[in-house]
Structure formats: C-alpha cells, structure tokens
Motif scaffolding. Structure first.
Motif, mmCIF file in Angstrom:
data_model
loop_
_atom_site.group_PDB
_atom_site.id
_atom_site.type_symbol
_atom_site.label_atom_id
_atom_site.label_comp_id
_atom_site.label_asym_id
_atom_site.label_seq_id
_atom_site.Cartn_x
_atom_site.Cartn_y
_atom_site.Cartn_z
ATOM 1 N N GLU A 292 179.535 33.766 153.628
ATOM 2 C CA GLU A 292 180.208 34.953 154.142
ATOM 3 C C GLU A 292 180.933 35.630 153.015
ATOM 4 O O GLU A 292 181.677 35.019 152.264
ATOM 5 C CB GLU A 292 181.217 34.535 155.231
ATOM 6 C CG GLU A 292 180.569 33.980 156.483
ATOM 7 C CD GLU A 292 179.704 35.010 157.178
ATOM 8 O OE1 GLU A 292 180.069 36.183 157.155
ATOM 9 O OE2 GLU A 292 178.629 34.626 157.720
ATOM 10 N N ASN A 293 180.709 36.886 152.859
ATOM 11 C CA ASN A 293 181.354 37.575 151.756
ATOM 12 C C ASN A 293 182.368 38.566 152.316
ATOM 13 O O ASN A 293 182.009 39.527 152.990
ATOM 14 C CB ASN A 293 180.290 38.310 150.937
ATOM 15 C CG ASN A 293 180.850 38.739 149.603
ATOM 16 O OD1 ASN A 293 182.005 39.175 149.554
ATOM 17 N ND2 ASN A 293 180.066 38.612 148.561
ATOM 18 N N PRO A 294 183.612 38.306 151.997
ATOM 19 C CA PRO A 294 184.647 39.174 152.556
ATOM 20 C C PRO A 294 184.608 40.591 152.005
ATOM 21 O O PRO A 294 185.181 41.507 152.570
ATOM 22 C CB PRO A 294 185.938 38.469 152.163
ATOM 23 C CG PRO A 294 185.579 37.659 150.976
ATOM 24 C CD PRO A 294 184.159 37.270 151.136
ATOM 25 N N ASP A 295 183.922 40.712 150.851
ATOM 26 C CA ASP A 295 183.883 42.056 150.256
ATOM 27 C C ASP A 295 182.825 42.950 150.866
ATOM 28 O O ASP A 295 182.714 44.115 150.523
ATOM 29 C CB ASP A 295 183.607 41.931 148.754
ATOM 30 C CG ASP A 295 184.775 41.276 148.078
ATOM 31 O OD1 ASP A 295 185.906 41.434 148.600
ATOM 32 O OD2 ASP A 295 184.581 40.569 147.085
ATOM 33 N N ARG A 296 181.964 42.366 151.672
ATOM 34 C CA ARG A 296 180.891 43.162 152.253
ATOM 35 C C ARG A 296 181.412 44.193 153.215
ATOM 36 O O ARG A 296 182.315 43.896 153.996
ATOM 37 C CB ARG A 296 179.904 42.259 152.967
ATOM 38 C CG ARG A 296 178.752 41.908 152.060
ATOM 39 C CD ARG A 296 177.719 41.168 152.845
ATOM 40 N NE ARG A 296 176.519 41.052 152.024
ATOM 41 C CZ ARG A 296 175.480 40.336 152.401
ATOM 42 N NH1 ARG A 296 175.473 39.708 153.560
ATOM 43 N NH2 ARG A 296 174.419 40.276 151.633
#
Lengths: 643, 260
Positions: B256-260
């Motif tokens: 999971e990429n929080p920056d997406r």
C-alpha cells in the motif's frame, strides 16, 4: 743339499740327540712336528690338555723354536699335583746362534754359540717356595755350582722374594756386579741393599736402606770416599710425617717397580731381578705362567685433603656452568659467521673460544685427578706445575678477522712454591666468569644492533614496495580517488616518508615506519571505495531499481516514481554532505571513519526502500521535507538503528 | 480463495504423517538412487484456455534403474483467478537399463484430468492438485495389455525468501507431498506410491524458475513384496509463457502506498 734340508737335519739332530728321552717310563709322550722335523715333545702322566697342566705325576717339556738364525730351546721338568707344579722343578732356556763353516776335511763344521739359562727351585701348590737359583752362561751352566758367570739366588715365599737375595754377575770380569739385599714377607724391599759395581773405572759400593719399602737412605762409597744422597734428610722428614695419621703424606699402598729407584740400583734391579730372574719365558705349549715375583717398592702418597676435594667439586661445577653457557651460545648463535661484522664481536668470540678451550682442559685435569695414581704425584710440583702451565697457554687472545685487538685471560703464577694445585685451578676457573659476562653482554648488544638493523632494512623494503604499489594504484585516479591521491599520498604520506628518513633512533624509526606502512595499507584498501562514493547516486538509483524488482510478478514492489522525491533529496542533500565529510577528513583516521559512514549510509538507504511500516513512511516524509543535511543524517541513522 | 497460513501448514503436516500407510506394516524396503530431469510449461492461449506441456527424463544413465521418458500435453481451462482445470494426454516409455532387473519394456498411453487450486498468504504459496488418470499399459514381453485407473493428490508449499531480505528475493524453498492410489477392488493393491519432495528454487522472472531438490519416493512395484524406496535428485525447470504467476502474486504483494 738345500738350506732347508740342511737346517731340518740339524734341528732334528739337536732335538733327538740333545734331550734325554726314555727315562720316564709308564708315561705318554706327545711329539710335535713342523717343517723342520720334530719341534718338541711333552712327556706326561694322565691327560694332556691345551690350557691346563696334567693333573699329577712327572712332567717333561722339550721344545725348540727358530727365529731367523737363532734357535731357542726349552726344557721344563718337574712333578705335578692338582694340575699345578709341586716339588722340585728345573727350567732351562737356551738361545743358540749357529753357522756352517768349512771343516777340516770335506765335511763342513757346525759352529754354535749361545746362552744357557737355568732356574731351579721348589714349588708348592704352583707357587715358588724356598731357595731358588738362577744361572746363565755359555755353553752350559749348572745352578748348583758357583762357577756360572751369572748367578742369582733368592729366598721365595708364596711366589715372591721374601728374604735374602744375591746377584753375582761376572760375565764381564773387569766390571763385576754383586748385589745383596732383602725383601719382607710381602716382597717389599727391606733392610739394607748393598750393590757393588764399577762406574767410570772406580769401584762403587752403594748402600740403600729401605724403610717401609721406600729407599730412605743411600750412600755411595767410591775409592774410600763415602757420600750420602742429598734427599736423605727430606725423606726422613717425610717418613716421620707419613707415620702421623693427620699428615698430608703417607706411605702409599700401591706397589711400584724398579723405576722407583733412581740410578744404577733401579737399572740393576730391573735387569737382574725383573728381566732375568723374575721373567722366565717359555713356549706357548707350557700352559702355566710361572712368575718369580721380584721386589716391589713403595712411594709417598699425597692424598687429597677435604678442602681439595671440595675445591675440585666446585671447580668442576664452575667449569661445567661456564661450558654449558658457552656451548649453548655457540650452538644457538651464528657467532662464527657473524664475527667478521664487528671487531668487538670478533674479539669477544675469540675470547670465549679460548675460555671454552681452557674450561675443557680444566675438566680434563679434574677428571684425571680421580686416577688413583694421581695422589702419588706431589701435585704442587712436577706434573702439576706443567698442568698449570698448560692452562696458562693461549692466554693471549686475538680476533680472527681483526687481529690488532688483543685480550688476555687470567693466568696462574705456577712458579710460586706455595701455589696449591686445586686452589690455583679453581681460582683460574672462577676468574673467567666476569670476562665471560662482559663478553656475553657485548655479544647481546651487538646482536641486538644487528637485529635492529635487519628489522629496519626489512621495514624499509616493505615501505618501498608499499609506496610503489600505492603510486601505481592511484596513478590514473579520477574523482574522489584523485582528490585522495593529492591530499593524502602526495601530501601526508610524502611528509611521513620524509620524516621517517630523518629519524635517528631505532624505536622512533620503527614506530614511524610501522605507522607509514599502516597508513599506506589503509589507503590501498580504501581505493575501491572511492569509485563507490563517486557513483553513489547512480548506485542508489540502480539499487532501488534492482531490489524493487519482484521476480514473481515481474514488476517493481516499490514504485520509483513514489520514491523519486526522496531519492532526489538524498542525492542533493544527504550524499553531498557525506561526501564533503570525506573530503574534509583531516587525517587518515577521520578519512576511514567518514568513508565508512558514507558507505554504511548508502547501504542503509537501500534497505530503507523496503521498509514499509508506518514509522518508516513517517521518517521518509520527514526526510523529504528536511533541508539540513546534518539533521537529515541524524534522523535517518537514528531511525535505522531501531530497524 | 485464500486459506490462513496456519491452516495450510496443518494440512501439510497431516498429509505428510498419513501418506505412508504401508510403512506401519513392517514391510521390507529396498533403496535405490536416481535422478529426474523435468520441464513444466503452462502457456496461456487466451483468458480462458491455455496449453500444459511437460517432459521428463528419469534415471537415464543411472545404474540398475528403469529409465523413463515421459511427455504430457494438456488443455488448461482457467476457471477462476486461482483455479485451473486440465485434461490431457501423456505418453510413457519405460526401459530397464540392466537385464537383471525384473522389469520389461513398457509403453503407456495415459489420459488425465486435473483440478488445481492455488492459495497464497504474505509468506507462503500453497497449491492443491487433484488428478485422475486412465492408464493403458503395453508390456514389451508379450504379456497382455493392462488398463488401470489411478487418483493422485499433491499438496505443495512454496516459501519465497523475498519477504526475508531483498538480497534473497530470487530464492525460494519448495516442498510437496503426493500420494497416488489405484482404483482397485483389492485393498492390497490400492496404494501405488508416495512422493515427498523438498527443493531450493531460483525465480528468474515470473515466467521462469529452476529448482534443485531431493525426492523420496516409496513405490509398490508389481511382483515385489516390499516397497521400493527411491532417493532421487531432481532438477526442474518451469517456463510458463503466460501471466499466471504475475497475476497470482500481484494484488496482495503490492504494498500500500500512501503517496498514491
């Protein structure tokens, strides 16, 4: 007729006609032959064996032996009991020389000349007892008559002369010799011996009075003038002292031969009583060695005092200690090889070799003193003095290579009359010790210098090799490596090399050289790191790409476009900051630390890419916003310490 | 369809424990060594269908063994994201390389049906494979041909190391146990064989991996009172010209990429 047959004929005639035979009836006769015919025969009773006489009964041996132009004949006769001579025995020997000369007619004449010797006396259980007579002369003698040119009579007891004896030698009518003497029951010369002989045309009467086997008093009478031996007084003093148990001298228990007597007395005793009367010799076929033991003599013995025994033990101990040190030294160190390198070492080695030789001699002398006969020598004079002189020889020592230097070993004054043998040797042995200590110290010092010299040479060789290697390694350097080459190799290392070259002391040189080597080794081992630092940004990005690849999906687990801002920050802020630290390292120690810090951080940055917990994300966001490189470094390292 | 890791491990353990029923009967075992060289391929034709290809060379040049050449071809039907149904044909050629061996040359034509389910967690990739086989065996020594039926079940686990360290991301540990049972009325002839396998693998890309491992096979041989135990070195190459692995792994492993 050849010579051989002629001689054979003569010998056969001599043996068969000269010796009576057939007188002994009821006995056996064994005849021996050789190339010349009958050599001899033995007439005996019972069994004849090689090594022992027959058990009993009459015995007769007749023999002849040829040596060159001399014919020796023997006749031994007597009776036996228990395999030993017992009863009256006669022993005869003849030495005959012969020649064939023209005769009065056609036949040649046989001319012979020689000496006939006869011993006659009685045996009891194989040992001479009672009166024994010896006669010698030509052509034939009879000991029972007084007309023999040479006659000796002696009272025997248990095989030794134990009573009166008399020698009469009139073979040279112009210089007859007459000796009258006596021995005690043990065969030791005793009483007064009277010797009459001619010397230098004058008639001499020599009287020797024996006391306990020692010729205590001697007088000579020449032409009515009597004179005494110069040592008489001294001998009397010694004899009196010898009877005192506490004295350092005593009458020895050993028996000595005629050599103990000096002058004519010794020569006559040796000739008449030892060589003629006392030593009948016969053919090997007579298996018993019958000796008529002549007089023996005593000497003063100088037994070792307790002090001397202690001194000997201490001397041996001291010599052994010195020798063990020296033997070990010569074995362990290449003294012979190295001695040419230094005059001091050369002389020290020569000195120690001389001491070693002397100590070996001391050991030999001490060992020789354990011989029982050693105590019969007055060891403060005579042979002992010669021993001490031998120890003094070689006291002057010169180097083998540098001969101008001379060193002297201690010596002992052997001329001194009060010098005591063991004390002198002991003092000499102990005197060597300080010199040895000095020499050993000298050798240790010189070898230490050699070692230092060798170590420094080896160190210099290693420094030279290492410097050459370093130069070639950094020769075409670029980037960080070029900077390091200029900053540290052309700078610090060159200065250190100069400083090393100007170092005087061994310790300082060793320390400086070792440090130089360490520094150069460090720079060499760091070389591959400079390229890593130069390519750090590129490596980091490639690493991110490589490690982000998931072989199971074929895609990157980490989206680089997400990390691009973080990477940009790292490349523009953190890495330049760390590079600057490397460049500004003031010394090698700091350089190593800063390089290590840089590479460790780079590695941690790669690892950081895969950490995806909430704290990691938070730190990443903080780092992206941070513009202070030092703070950025602190935040990052603190975080990674916990991960 | 996903099952928890602990559940998968329990199944595997239980399967391993009960997969050797004959061993409890104190039968005699004979040991043999050999090696297998294997190729697997699954090639997707479209979203629904694909081809399964397989070739195996067993014990060639090994001493005192039966050499086997094996080829399979199948039609894969992708019934869901994690299940595949396959029907196929296989040809087997067995030849003993030692005249002393009590085996004749055999040829076998085999029709098979297979259902395969895959499951994965963050750390483990598990697979259940069920297979039915109709075997038509011809004996080279003149004996009459034989028709036989067999069912097989294989449970496989793959543990990729990429979760341990990025430096080990290409490596994985693989292991499986497979039991084969004959469909016969005589209960003594039901058990055919069991295979226990463990290997170290290298995943080059989603399409290609290599494995080198050890297989322990306990097989009942016709005419032999005891089981034959084979200790086998097995080298496997899998080349899948489709996106099976890719689609299988992607959704769960993508962080999971929080920056997406």
């Amino acid at each position: 007729m050849t010579d051989f047959f002629r001689l054979s004929f003569l010998l056969t005639v001599a043996v068969l006609s000269g010796w009576p035979n057939g007188l002994l009836h009821g006995q056996s006769t064994k005849v021996y032959s050789d190339a010349f015919g009958v050599q001899g025969r033995i007439t005996f009773t019972g069994e004849l064996r090689d090594s022992v006489l027959p058990e009993k009964g009459p015995y007769l041996l007749e023999w002849r032996r040829v040596e060159g132009d001399t014919l020796y004949t023997y006749r031994i006769s007597g009776t036996l009991k228990n395999n030993l001579p017992h009863g009256t025995w006669t022993r005869e020997e003849g030495d005959w020389r012969y020649a064939l000369v023209p005769g009065k007619d056609i036949r040649p004449a046989l001319e012979t000349e020689g000496v006939h010797e006869v011993w006659k006396g009685r045996f009891e259980a194989g040992r001479a007892e009672g009166l024994w007579r010896y006669a010698a002369g030509a052509p034939l003698v009879n000991p029972e008559r007084n007309d023999s040119p040479l006659r000796i009579e002696a009272r025997m007891r248990k095989g030794v002369i134990a009573g009166d004896f008399q020698v009469t030698d009139r073979r040279d009518p112009a210089a007859p010799v007459i000796i009258e003497g006596r021995c005690d029951e043990n065969g030791v010369a005793a009483g007064t011996w009277i010797l009459r002989y001619r010397e230098d045309g004058a008639e001499v009467t020599e009287r020797i009075t024996f006391d306990a086997g020692i010729a205590a008093e001697r007088t000579f009478e020449r032409g009515g003038i009597s004179e005494s031996d110069g040592r008489t007084k001294e001998l009397k003093v010694l004899l009196n002292a010898a009877r005192d148990s506490a004295a350092a001298v005593r009458i020895g228990s050993e028996n000595f031969g005629p050599e103990t007597l000096t002058g004519k007395a010794g020569a006559f005793t040796s000739r008449y009583l030892y060589a003629l009367f006392g030593a009948p010799h016969g053919p090997e076929e007579f298996p018993l060695d019958i000796a008529l033991k002549p007089p023996v003599f005593k000497r003063f013995e100088f037994p070792l005092s307790e002090e001397e025994v202690v001194l000997r033990a201490k001397t041996e101990e001291a010599a052994e200690a010195v020798l063990s040190v020296l033997e070990a030294l010569f074995e362990e160190r290449n003294l012979e090889i190295e001695r040419a390198r230094s005059p001091e070492l050369d002389l020290a080695v020569a000195f120690l070799q001389a001491v070693r030789s002397r100590m070996r001699k001391v050991e030999d002398l001490m060992s020789a003193s354990r011989d029982p006969l050693f105590t019969y020598i007055d060891r403060n004079h005579g042979g002992a003095a010669e021993n001490l002189r031998a120890l003094n020889r070689g006291a002057e020592v010169r180097g083998k290579f540098y001969e101008e230097d001379v060193r002297r070993l201690d010596t002992v004054a052997t001329a001194s009359s009060d010098t005591r043998y063991f004390r002198a040797v002991y003092d000499l042995t102990k005197a060597a010790e300080p010199g040895i200590t000095r020499c050993l110290r000298t050798i240790d010092g010189i070898f230490a210098d050699f070692k230092k010299e060798g170590e420094l040479k080896a160190l210099e060789a290693r420094i030279t090799d290492s410097a050459a290697l370093l130069d070639s390694l950094y020769a075409d350097a670029s980037g960080m490596a070029a900077f390091i080459a200029e900053r540290f190799i052309a700078g610090q290392i060159t200065d250190d090399l100069r400083a090393y070259a100007n170092t005087d002391g061994y310790t300082e040189a060793l320390e400086a050289g070792s440090k130089l080597l360490r520094d150069m080794d460090t720079l060499r081992s760091l070389y591959p790191d400079w390229e890593k630092i130069d390519r750090a940004e590129q490596n980091l990005e490639e690493g991110y790409r490589y490690f982000a690849y998931n072989p199971y999906t074929g895609e990157r687990d980490i989206e680089l476009k997400v990390k691009v801002r973080f990477l940009r920050k790292v490349k523009t802020v953190l890495l330049p900051y760390l590079k600057t630290q490397v460049r500004e390292s003031g010394n090698l120690h700091n350089l190593v630390e800063s390089t290590d810090r840089f590479l460790r951080t780079e590695s941690e940055l790669l690892r950081f890419a895969f950490l995806d917990e909430r704290s990691d994300k938070r730190v990443e966001r903080r780092l992206r916003k941070e513009d202070q490189p030092a703070r950025m470094y602190r935040i990052f390292t603190a975080h990674m310490k916990d991960r | 369809m996903e099952i928890p890791l602990r559940c998968t491990a329990l199944i595997a353990l239980a399967f391993a424990l009960f997969s050797f029923p004959e061993r409890a009967d104190a039968q005699q075992y004979t040991d043999k060594t050999g090696w297998w060289l294997i190729y697997f391929g699954d090639n997707k034709l479209n979203d629904k269908f694909g081809l399964h290809t397989e070739a195996q060379l067993r014990n060639h040049f090994a001493e005192n063994q039966v050499e086997t050449s094996l080829f399979r071809l199948g039609l894969n039907m992708y019934t869901s994201k994690s299940t595949i149904a396959t029907v196929g044909y296989g040809y087997f050629y067995n030849e003993p390389n030692d005249t002393e061996l009590p085996f004749a040359i055999t040829r076998e034509h085999r029709i098979w049906q297979q259902f395969l389910t895959r499951h994965k967690s963050r750390q483990l990739f598990t697979e259940h494979r069920y297979r039915l086989e109709q075997r038509f065996i011809e004996f080279g020594d003149g004996q009459p041909s034989l028709t036989d039926h067999r069912m097989r079940y294989r449970f496989q686990v793959i543990f990729p190391f990429y979760t341990l360290s990025p430096y080990l991301r290409h490596y994985f540990l693989a292991g499986y146990n497979e039991v084969m049972l004959n469909l016969r009325s005589n209960s003594a002839e039901i058990y055919d064989r069991n295979r226990l396998y463990v290997a170290l693998g290298y995943q080059v890309s989603p399409k290609l991996n290599f494995q080198l491992g050890y297989m322990n096979q306990a097989a009942r041989q016709p005419g032999l009172a005891s089981l034959e135990i084979n200790h086998l070195l097995q080298a496997t190459v899998s080349y899948n010209m489709d996106d099976l692995m890719r689609t299988f792994f992607r959704p769960a492993d993508r962080p999971e990429n929080p920056d997406r």
